[in-house]
Structures are given as structure tokens and as C-alpha cells.
Design a protein around this motif. Structure first.
Motif, short mmCIF file in Angstrom:
data_model
loop_
_atom_site.label_atom_id
_atom_site.label_comp_id
_atom_site.label_asym_id
_atom_site.label_seq_id
_atom_site.Cartn_x
_atom_site.Cartn_y
_atom_site.Cartn_z
N MET A 160 0.85 -1.20 0.00
CA MET A 160 0.00 0.00 0.00
C MET A 160 0.88 1.25 0.00
O MET A 160 1.83 1.35 0.76
CB MET A 160 -0.90 -0.01 1.24
N THR A 161 0.56 2.17 -0.86
CA THR A 161 1.35 3.39 -1.00
C THR A 161 1.11 4.32 0.16
O THR A 161 -0.03 4.59 0.54
CB THR A 161 1.00 4.11 -2.31
N ASP A 162 2.20 4.79 0.76
CA ASP A 162 2.10 5.74 1.87
C ASP A 162 1.75 7.11 1.32
O ASP A 162 2.19 7.51 0.25
CB ASP A 162 3.45 5.79 2.60
N ALA A 163 0.94 7.85 2.09
CA ALA A 163 0.54 9.20 1.66
C ALA A 163 1.75 10.11 1.47
O ALA A 163 1.74 11.01 0.62
CB ALA A 163 -0.42 9.80 2.68
N LEU A 164 2.82 9.87 2.23
CA LEU A 164 4.01 10.72 2.13
C LEU A 164 4.72 10.54 0.78
O LEU A 164 5.53 11.40 0.41
CB LEU A 164 4.97 10.41 3.27
N ASP A 165 4.42 9.47 0.07
CA ASP A 165 5.01 9.28 -1.25
C ASP A 165 4.51 10.31 -2.25
O ASP A 165 5.10 10.48 -3.34
CB ASP A 165 4.72 7.87 -1.77
N TYR A 166 3.42 10.99 -1.92
CA TYR A 166 2.84 11.99 -2.83
C TYR A 166 3.34 13.40 -2.53
O TYR A 166 2.90 14.36 -3.18
CB TYR A 166 1.31 11.96 -2.75
N ILE A 167 4.27 13.53 -1.59
CA ILE A 167 4.79 14.86 -1.25
C ILE A 167 5.41 15.57 -2.45
O ILE A 167 5.23 16.79 -2.61
CB ILE A 167 5.80 14.77 -0.09
N PRO A 168 6.15 14.87 -3.35
CA PRO A 168 6.69 15.58 -4.51
C PRO A 168 5.62 16.25 -5.37
O PRO A 168 5.89 17.28 -6.01
CB PRO A 168 7.41 14.47 -5.29
N ILE A 169 4.41 15.71 -5.38
CA ILE A 169 3.33 16.35 -6.13
C ILE A 169 2.96 17.68 -5.49
O ILE A 169 2.74 18.70 -6.18
CB ILE A 169 2.10 15.42 -6.20
N ALA A 170 2.91 17.69 -4.16
CA ALA A 170 2.64 18.94 -3.45
C ALA A 170 3.76 19.96 -3.70
O ALA A 170 3.50 21.15 -3.89
CB ALA A 170 2.49 18.67 -1.95
N ALA A 171 5.01 19.47 -3.70
CA ALA A 171 6.15 20.36 -3.96
C ALA A 171 6.03 20.98 -5.35
O ALA A 171 6.30 22.18 -5.53
CB ALA A 171 7.46 19.59 -3.83
N ALA A 172 5.62 20.17 -6.33
CA ALA A 172 5.46 20.68 -7.69
C ALA A 172 4.35 21.72 -7.77
O ALA A 172 4.46 22.71 -8.50
CB ALA A 172 5.16 19.52 -8.64
N ALA A 173 3.27 21.50 -6.99
CA ALA A 173 2.17 22.47 -6.99
C ALA A 173 2.62 23.82 -6.46
O ALA A 173 2.16 24.87 -6.93
CB ALA A 173 1.02 21.92 -6.14
N PHE A 174 3.51 23.82 -5.48
CA PHE A 174 4.08 25.08 -4.99
C PHE A 174 5.04 25.68 -6.01
O PHE A 174 5.11 26.91 -6.18
CB PHE A 174 4.83 24.86 -3.68
N ALA A 175 5.82 24.84 -6.69
CA ALA A 175 6.92 25.31 -7.54
C ALA A 175 6.45 25.92 -8.86
O ALA A 175 7.05 26.88 -9.34
CB ALA A 175 7.89 24.15 -7.82
N ILE A 176 5.40 25.36 -9.45
CA ILE A 176 5.00 25.79 -10.79
C ILE A 176 4.67 27.29 -10.86
O ILE A 176 5.15 28.00 -11.75
CB ILE A 176 3.82 24.93 -11.30
N PRO A 177 3.88 27.84 -9.93
CA PRO A 177 3.56 29.28 -10.00
C PRO A 177 4.51 30.16 -9.20
O PRO A 177 4.21 31.35 -8.98
CB PRO A 177 2.16 29.33 -9.41
N GLU A 178 5.66 29.62 -8.76
CA GLU A 178 6.51 30.27 -7.77
C GLU A 178 6.87 31.72 -8.08
O GLU A 178 6.84 32.58 -7.20
CB GLU A 178 7.79 29.45 -7.63
N PHE A 179 7.19 32.00 -9.33
CA PHE A 179 7.68 33.35 -9.68
C PHE A 179 6.56 34.28 -10.15
O PHE A 179 6.82 35.45 -10.40
CB PHE A 179 8.77 33.25 -10.74
N LEU A 180 5.35 33.78 -10.25
CA LEU A 180 4.25 34.62 -10.72
C LEU A 180 3.96 35.80 -9.80
O LEU A 180 3.75 36.93 -10.28
CB LEU A 180 2.99 33.77 -10.93
N PRO A 181 3.91 35.62 -8.46
CA PRO A 181 3.66 36.80 -7.60
C PRO A 181 4.71 37.89 -7.76
O PRO A 181 4.37 39.07 -7.77
CB PRO A 181 3.68 36.21 -6.18
#
Length: 221
Positions: free
Chosen positions: A1-22
Motif C-alpha cells: 500500500m502506497t504511503d501518503a508521504l510518497d505523494y509529497i513531490p506532487i505537493a512540492a510541484a504544486a508550490f513550484a509551478i507558479p513560484e515566480f508569478l507573484p
């Protein structure tokens, strides 16, 4: 069974994609460059372009999305700052030297050496932003939104590194969280007259330090 923490890179990507827009939005709206480092934007674009090459070599296609976004957006920011006269010769030489080091690391040490150097690249990247922000009396041009997104992304990588016991990710995460915290502290607590921090003598836009003391909030992204 996949641990929820294995999906942390997806969360990191969600923060990273719009990073420079503000930061781009704030610069476009205010034309205020006070405290923004051209070297930081240029290095961010360069380093993420190097990450694109690394992920392509590793056939990690999903990781190309945030790296590509950061390359384009940071490059756009660097271009806008150049147009506003922020580019300097000596930092350009140092950035060119860093680019040559990345290429040399890949040619001599291969993908592993290239990846190790890229892990250290974030420290090289954020150093100019800290230097510029803390040397500017009122860094009114810096966007808190961008640095909150950076804090979110690097907090994810720190958590993931601890979960996977990966020293490179832990080092990257600690560097990023520390740098982001220092930048946010600088934005929300701008230095006033009498501060021990060295500062540039150039004029900056924005309210005087007295407004911060009277309860007026700091500039936000």
C-alpha cells in the motif's frame, strides 16, 4: 500500500509551478525593483534549465513541468530586471563561471556528480537574494507571495527527505526553509534607521520606516 508521504513531490510541484508569478505580477504593477536580485532570478532560470537536462537524462518526465515553469518565469523576471538596469558585469561573470561548472561536472563526473552539484545549486541561487534584500533599506519590491511558495516547496522536500532518509534532499530542504524564512523576515521587518545591517544608499519606493512602527503592514506579494 502506497504511503501518503510518497505523494509529497506532487505537493512540492504544486508550490513550484507558479513560484515566480507573484514576483512578476508585483514588478509589473509597481515597477519597484528595490530588494530584488537580478542574479537570483538569472541563477534560478539557469539552475532549473540544468534540472531539465538532469530529469531528461533520468527519464523523469513529470519533474520537467515545475522545472520548465521556473526556467521560463525566472528567465522572464531576469529579463525585466535587465531592462530596468539591474544587470551587472561582475555578477554576470560569476554566473557564467557557475554555468561552466555545471557543464564540467556532467562531462567529468557524469549524472551522479551533476545531480550532487545541482543539489548545492539552491544555496548558490538564494545567496544573492538574501544579500540584496538585507542591503536594501526598504526592499519594497520583493514579493512575499513568491517566498511563501518557495517556503512551501522546500518544506515539502525537507519532509520527503526525512521520510526517505535522503541526505541530499534534507540539505536542500533545510537550505530552502532557512533562506525563505530569512527573506520573509526581511520583508515583514524591514530595517529602519540605525539598523546594524549594511544597506545601499539608493532611494526606494514605499513608506518610510516610521509607518512600520505605527502599525502599517509591510509590502505583500
Amino acid at each position: 500500500m502506497t504511503d501518503a508521504l510518497d505523494y509529497i513531490p506532487i505537493a512540492a510541484a504544486a508550490f513550484a509551478i507558479p513560484e515566480f508569478l507573484p514576483q512578476l505580477r508585483k514588478l509589473r504593477a509597481t515597477r519597484d525593483t528595490a530588494g530584488i536580485s537580478w542574479s537570483w532570478a538569472t541563477l534560478a532560470s539557469l539552475n532549473n534549465a540544468a534540472w531539465i537536462a538532469y530529469f531528461a537524462l533520468e527519464h523523469d518526465w513529470t519533474a520537467l513541468v515545475p522545472s520548465s515553469s521556473a526556467t521560463v518565469l525566472a528567465g522572464t523576471l531576469a529579463l525585466l530586471l535587465s531592462i530596468r538596469g539591474q544587470a551587472r558585469l561582475w555578477p554576470s561573470v560569476l554566473i557564467g563561471t557557475w554555468a561552466a561548472m555545471l557543464v564540467t561536472a556532467y562531462l567529468i563526473l557524469g549524472r551522479d556528480g551533476f545531480g550532487t552539484l545541482l543539489t548545492a545549486a539552491f544555496a548558490v541561487q538564494v545567496a544573492p537574494s538574501l544579500w540584496t534584500a538585507y542591503r536594501t533599506t526598504r526592499p519594497t519590491g520583493v514579493s512575499s507571495g513568491t517566498w511563501l511558495l518557495i517556503l512551501g516547496e522546500l518544506s515539502c522536500w525537507l519532509t520527503f527527505g526525512l521520510y526517505k532518509s535522503d541526505p541530499r534532499l534534507i540539505a536542500l530542504g533545510l537550505t530552502g526553509v532557512t533562506a525563505s524564512a530569512l527573506m520573509l523576515a526581511r520583508i515583514y521587518r524591514p530595517a529602519c534607521r540605525g539598523s546594524s545591517w549594511p544597506s545601499t544608499r539608493r532611494r526606494v519606493r514605499g513608506p518610510a520606516c516610521a509607518s512600520a512602527a505605527s502599525g502599517a503592514g509591510p509590502p505583500r506579494g
